[in-house]
Design an enzyme around this catalytic site. Structure first.
Site, PDB file in Angstrom:
ATOM      1  N   ARG A   1      13.563  -7.349   5.067  1.00  0.00           N
ATOM      2  CA  ARG A   1      14.941  -7.818   5.224  1.00  0.00           C
ATOM      3  C   ARG A   1      15.836  -6.677   5.650  1.00  0.00           C
ATOM      4  NH1 ARG A   1      15.804 -12.683   3.058  1.00  0.00           N
ATOM      5  NH2 ARG A   1      13.832 -13.344   2.167  1.00  0.00           N
TER       6      ARG A   1
ATOM      7  N   SER B   1       0.840  -1.205   0.000  1.00  0.00           N
ATOM      8  CA  SER B   1       0.000   0.000   0.000  1.00  0.00           C
ATOM      9  C   SER B   1       0.880   1.262   0.000  1.00  0.00           C
ATOM     10  CB  SER B   1      -0.981   0.007   1.179  1.00  0.00           C
ATOM     11  OG  SER B   1      -0.333   0.176   2.401  1.00  0.00           O
TER      12      SER B   1
ATOM     13  N   HIS C   1       8.748   3.191   8.956  1.00  0.00           N
ATOM     14  CA  HIS C   1       8.497   2.290  10.092  1.00  0.00           C
ATOM     15  C   HIS C   1       7.233   2.761  10.820  1.00  0.00           C
ATOM     16  CE1 HIS C   1       9.479  -0.616  13.145  1.00  0.00           C
ATOM     17  NE2 HIS C   1       9.171   0.297  14.054  1.00  0.00           N
TER      18      HIS C   1
HETATM   19  C1  GRF Z   1       4.152  -0.662   6.706  1.00  0.00           C
HETATM   20  O1  GRF Z   1       3.465  -0.550   7.931  1.00  0.00           O
HETATM   21  C2  GRF Z   1       5.576  -0.223   6.869  1.00  0.00           C
HETATM   22  O2  GRF Z   1       5.754   0.804   7.777  1.00  0.00           O
HETATM   23  C3  GRF Z   1       6.236  -1.474   7.374  1.00  0.00           C
HETATM   24  O3  GRF Z   1       5.627  -2.514   6.649  1.00  0.00           O
HETATM   25  C4  GRF Z   1       4.294  -2.124   6.301  1.00  0.00           C
HETATM   26  C5  GRF Z   1       4.124  -2.324   4.813  1.00  0.00           C
HETATM   27  O4  GRF Z   1       2.787  -2.134   4.414  1.00  0.00           O
HETATM   28  N1  GRF Z   1       7.671  -1.390   7.236  1.00  0.00           N
HETATM   29  P1  GRF Z   1       2.441  -2.043   2.861  1.00  0.00           P
HETATM   30  O5  GRF Z   1       2.992  -3.310   2.198  1.00  0.00           O
HETATM   31  O6  GRF Z   1       3.067  -0.810   2.299  1.00  0.00           O
HETATM   32  O7  GRF Z   1       0.950  -2.008   2.777  1.00  0.00           O
END
Ligand code: GRF
Length: 186
Positions: A91, A13, A109
C-alpha cells in the site's frame, strides 16, 4: 535499543531477515511490532515464531486510509517505535503516517530505482531484458517508490530463469536491508 516496526502484506522473507538480524545481535535493535494488512499472510506465522507482536487489520473495516493509519500510528506511539521498515507492504503510505512518522519510514524495492517502480518490478525488468538488476532502499514520501535513495546494490544476471533471478534478488534484499538498518540506527 532502537525499536522497529516492520510492515508486510505477504510472505515476509525480508521481515524474517530483519527479525533474525535483531535476534542474533547483528542489528542493535528489536522488532517491536509486525504490521500486516492481510489476514492469513505467511509473515504473521513468521512473527509468531519470533514472539513478535502482530497488528493485523483489514483496511475494509475502516472508512478511510486516514482512519486505519491513525490506528497504526497510535499503536506505534504506544510501542515507542523509532523506525518503520516497509517490507512488501503493498500500500502507498498516506498522509496520517507521513505526518506522524515522516522521515522515519523506509522501503525496500526489488529494482534499481528510478527504473521499474511499482508492484511488478522484477517481472518488468526481466521482460525489458536488463542485464543488471538490483535492490533499492529509500525514504518513503507521498510518491510511489520515489523517496530519497539510501542504499542500492546491483544484481547482474544474464540468464533466462525468472525464478532463479527472483531468488538472487531476494538474497540481495535480505543482506542490504540488514546492512542499511544498521547504518541508519548507527
Ligand atoms: C520484496 O521483493 C520487496 O522488495 C517488495 O516486496 C517483496 C516482499 O517479499 N517490496 P517478502 O514478503 O519480504 O518475502
Amino acid at each position: 535499543m532502537k525499536r522497529l516496526a516492520v510492515f508486510a502484506s505477504g510472505s515476509g522473507s525480508n521481515f524474517e531477515a530483519i527479525a533474525e538480524g535483531c535476534k542474533s545481535g547483528v542489528i542493535a535493535a528489536e522488532v517491536a511490532l509486525c504490521v500486516c494488512d492481510k489476514a492469513g499472510a505467511y509473515v504473521i506465522q513468521r512473527a509468531e515464531k519470533f514472539g513478535i507482536p502482530t497488528l493485523v487489520f483489514n483496511p475494509k473495516d475502516f472508512g478511510t486510509k486516514r482512519e486505519f493509519e491513525k490506528m497504526i500510528a497510535n499503536r506505534m506511539d504506544a510501542e515507542n517505535i523509532d523506525l518503520v521498515c516497509l517490507a512488501g507492504y503493498m500500500r502507498i503510505i498516506g498522509d496520517e503516517l507521513l505526518e506522524r512518522y515522516g522521515g522515519k519510514i523506509i522501503n525496500i524495492h526489488p529494482a534499481l530505482l528510478p527504473a521499474f517502480p511499482g508492484a511488478h518490478a522484477i517481472k518488468d525488468a526481466f521482460e525489458y531484458g536488463v542485464k543488471v538488476y538490483g535492490v533499492t532502499i529509500h525514504e518513503v514520501d507521498a510518491t510511489l517508490d520515489g523517496g530519497k535513495i539510501i542504499s542500492q546494490v546491483a544484481v547482474p544476471y544474464e540468464g533466462d530463469d525468472i525464478d532463479e533471478l527472483e531468488a538472487m534478488i531476494h538474497r540481495a534484499e535480505h543482506k542490504l536491508y540488514v546492512e542499511t538498518i544498521n547504518k541508519i540506527i548507527g
